[in-house]
Design a protein around this motif. Structure first.
Motif, PDB file in Angstrom:
ATOM      1  N   ILE A 168      -4.643  15.031  25.970  1.00 38.75           N
ATOM      2  CA  ILE A 168      -4.444  13.581  25.951  1.00 38.75           C
ATOM      3  C   ILE A 168      -3.627  13.188  24.719  1.00 38.75           C
ATOM      4  O   ILE A 168      -2.719  12.340  24.791  1.00 38.75           O
ATOM      5  N   ILE A 169      -3.933  13.789  23.588  1.00 32.04           N
ATOM      6  CA  ILE A 169      -3.174  13.510  22.361  1.00 32.04           C
ATOM      7  C   ILE A 169      -1.715  13.901  22.536  1.00 32.04           C
ATOM      8  O   ILE A 169      -0.801  13.139  22.167  1.00 32.04           O
ATOM      9  N   PHE A 170      -1.454  15.071  23.102  1.00 31.86           N
ATOM     10  CA  PHE A 170      -0.070  15.503  23.314  1.00 31.86           C
ATOM     11  C   PHE A 170       0.663  14.574  24.273  1.00 31.86           C
ATOM     12  O   PHE A 170       1.847  14.285  24.099  1.00 31.86           O
ATOM     13  N   GLY A 171      -0.051  14.095  25.294  1.00 28.29           N
ATOM     14  CA  GLY A 171       0.565  13.152  26.219  1.00 28.29           C
ATOM     15  C   GLY A 171       0.968  11.866  25.526  1.00 28.29           C
ATOM     16  O   GLY A 171       2.047  11.318  25.790  1.00 28.29           O
ATOM     17  N   ALA A 172       0.102  11.382  24.625  1.00 26.52           N
ATOM     18  CA  ALA A 172       0.432  10.170  23.871  1.00 26.52           C
ATOM     19  C   ALA A 172       1.576  10.428  22.893  1.00 26.52           C
ATOM     20  O   ALA A 172       2.453   9.570  22.708  1.00 26.52           O
ATOM     21  N   LEU A 173       1.599  11.599  22.279  1.00 30.60           N
ATOM     22  CA  LEU A 173       2.685  11.933  21.352  1.00 30.60           C
ATOM     23  C   LEU A 173       4.033  11.967  22.056  1.00 30.60           C
ATOM     24  O   LEU A 173       5.058  11.582  21.483  1.00 30.60           O
ATOM     25  N   ALA A 174       4.026  12.404  23.303  1.00 32.84           N
ATOM     26  CA  ALA A 174       5.270  12.476  24.062  1.00 32.84           C
ATOM     27  C   ALA A 174       5.734  11.115  24.561  1.00 32.84           C
ATOM     28  O   ALA A 174       6.856  10.981  25.055  1.00 32.84           O
ATOM     29  N   TYR A 192      -2.731  19.350  15.388  1.00 36.68           N
ATOM     30  CA  TYR A 192      -3.178  19.265  16.776  1.00 36.68           C
ATOM     31  C   TYR A 192      -2.767  20.520  17.557  1.00 36.68           C
ATOM     32  O   TYR A 192      -3.546  21.056  18.357  1.00 36.68           O
ATOM     33  N   ALA A 193      -1.545  20.986  17.312  1.00 37.99           N
ATOM     34  CA  ALA A 193      -1.033  22.144  18.043  1.00 37.99           C
ATOM     35  C   ALA A 193      -1.775  23.422  17.649  1.00 37.99           C
ATOM     36  O   ALA A 193      -2.134  24.235  18.514  1.00 37.99           O
ATOM     37  N   VAL A 194      -2.015  23.613  16.356  1.00 35.55           N
ATOM     38  CA  VAL A 194      -2.695  24.823  15.888  1.00 35.55           C
ATOM     39  C   VAL A 194      -4.130  24.875  16.407  1.00 35.55           C
ATOM     40  O   VAL A 194      -4.593  25.914  16.913  1.00 35.55           O
ATOM     41  N   SER A 267       0.673   4.125  21.821  1.00 32.21           N
ATOM     42  CA  SER A 267       0.511   5.578  21.805  1.00 32.21           C
ATOM     43  C   SER A 267      -0.063   6.056  20.480  1.00 32.21           C
ATOM     44  O   SER A 267      -0.877   6.988  20.439  1.00 32.21           O
ATOM     45  N   LYS A 268       0.341   5.410  19.395  1.00 36.46           N
ATOM     46  CA  LYS A 268      -0.198   5.768  18.084  1.00 36.46           C
ATOM     47  C   LYS A 268      -1.699   5.480  18.019  1.00 36.46           C
ATOM     48  O   LYS A 268      -2.461   6.245  17.418  1.00 36.46           O
ATOM     49  N   VAL A 269      -2.116   4.378  18.630  1.00 29.29           N
ATOM     50  CA  VAL A 269      -3.542   4.053  18.668  1.00 29.29           C
ATOM     51  C   VAL A 269      -4.311   5.106  19.462  1.00 29.29           C
ATOM     52  O   VAL A 269      -5.396   5.546  19.060  1.00 29.29           O
ATOM     53  N   VAL A 270      -3.742   5.525  20.594  1.00 29.37           N
ATOM     54  CA  VAL A 270      -4.393   6.553  21.419  1.00 29.37           C
ATOM     55  C   VAL A 270      -4.570   7.841  20.619  1.00 29.37           C
ATOM     56  O   VAL A 270      -5.636   8.466  20.630  1.00 29.37           O
ATOM     57  N   VAL A 271      -3.527   8.241  19.907  1.00 29.93           N
ATOM     58  CA  VAL A 271      -3.606   9.459  19.099  1.00 29.93           C
ATOM     59  C   VAL A 271      -4.673   9.315  18.023  1.00 29.93           C
ATOM     60  O   VAL A 271      -5.475  10.241  17.788  1.00 29.93           O
ATOM     61  N   VAL A 277     -12.176  11.394  18.074  1.00 34.10           N
ATOM     62  CA  VAL A 277     -13.015  11.974  19.132  1.00 34.10           C
ATOM     63  C   VAL A 277     -13.078  13.488  18.988  1.00 34.10           C
ATOM     64  O   VAL A 277     -14.152  14.099  19.021  1.00 34.10           O
ATOM     65  N   ASN A 278     -11.915  14.119  18.806  1.00 34.32           N
ATOM     66  CA  ASN A 278     -11.900  15.574  18.679  1.00 34.32           C
ATOM     67  C   ASN A 278     -12.552  16.027  17.378  1.00 34.32           C
ATOM     68  O   ASN A 278     -13.170  17.097  17.331  1.00 34.32           O
TER      69      ASN A 278
END
Length: 301
Positions: A168-174, A192-194, A267-271, A277-278
């Motif tokens: 979900i974070i990656f989707g918002a980043l994109a 996030y990626a690592v 999108s920044k808010v979602v991230v 959450v994570n």
């Protein structure tokens, strides 16, 4: 036919609570795919196509799992069967329970109200399918006195949820977060990626039954990695809001000219939200991972 031939079929794959849950998954999955193909208008946008791909993938995978379990052929696969099935069921629970909601529209689309009604029926069946997969997770999860795979423990299930939240974070980043404007936000993306990559590695090693290839004991490795993920996510959860919503670097309020659904600020808010959450998930994972390590070190009586 040999009188011993019956032993090759697993009656528990059908006549058990777990079998009933998987049969429900198959029935609901087939219904969803049929209704979407018939008149739900999924091809109207990329999101609908994605939902259709998810439904087909879940239905296909469930069919394979049910067949291999019923015929006991899963014993021929070089995987940890229990870990594989519970990990898939947990992921399907998350995917089927959330995505279809966005597939529904209150107004009648170009195809007429029949399309809307079919979409409502698809959403109901998909959520019911999510509950069926959730029932499998509950039936397969670790219980006191029962030996199960790592993915059936709370820590293992949290790994699946962490990976889902990361997606979900990656989707918002994109979706135009403009994270490349600051080195600090690029650092957050690397975090996030690592963490996602390491979580994926843990799941793959567990499902493939290759945890023994690690130089560290698996329980110790999980605790060390989870502690590192907590520290990384803690830093990202602080850095991301500062460099996105502080007036010096960004905007604390949503711009009035920002279009709905395509606003970088949203999108920044979602991230930011899902980073917290994570972080909470990794903290909970650390607690349960440490608990598992202590249990495995208890002396035999």
């Amino acid at each position: 036919m040999s009188p011993q031939g019956g032993q090759y079929l697993n009656k528990a794959a059908v006549f058990s609570s777990l079998g009933a849950a998987r049969l429900s998954q198959l029935a609901l999955g087939c219904s969803v795919v049929a209704m979407v193909s018939h008149s739900a208008g999924y091809s109207g946008g990329s999101y609908g196509v994605f939902c259709m791909a998810v439904w087909c993938a879940c239905f296909g995978m469930t069919t394979v799992v049910f067949f291999l379990d019923a015929t006991r052929l899963h014993a021929c696969l070089p995987v940890s069967w229990d870990n594989l099935t519970v990990a898939f069921a947990a992921l399907a629970t998350l995917i089927l329970g959330g995505y279809p909601v966005y597939f529904v529209r209150a107004e009648c689309p170009y195809g007429g109200c029949e399309v809307r009604n079919f979409r409502i029926a698809v959403t109901v069946c998909s959520i019911a399918g999510s509950l069926a997969y959730g029932a499998e997770v509950i039936l397969s999860r670790a219980k006191p006195g029962r030996v199960v795979g790592y993915m059936a423990t709370v820590s293992g299930l949290l790994k699946v949820v962490q990976g889902f939240v990361a997606c979900i974070i990656f989707g918002a980043l994109a979706n135009g977060t403009e994270y490349s404007r600051h080195v600090a936000t690029i650092y957050c993306v690397v975090v996030y990626a690592v963490c996602f990559a390491m979580t994926t590695v843990v799941v793959i090693l567990t499902v493939s039954g290759r945890t023994g290839c690690l130089k560290l004991p698996f329980d110790r490795f999980v605790v060390v990695y989870t502690l590192l993920a907590v520290l990384l996510y803690l830093s990202a959860s602080v850095v991301w809001p500062v460099f996105c919503f502080d007036r010096k670097y960004g905007s604390p309020e949503r711009p009035s000219s920002c279009p709905r659904g395509r606003c970088p600020w949203d999108s920044k808010v979602v991230v930011a939200v899902f980073s917290f959450v994570n972080l909470a998930l990794y903290v909970a994972d650390l607690v349960y991972s440490q608990r598992i390590r202590f249990v495995t070190q208890q002396p035999r009586v």
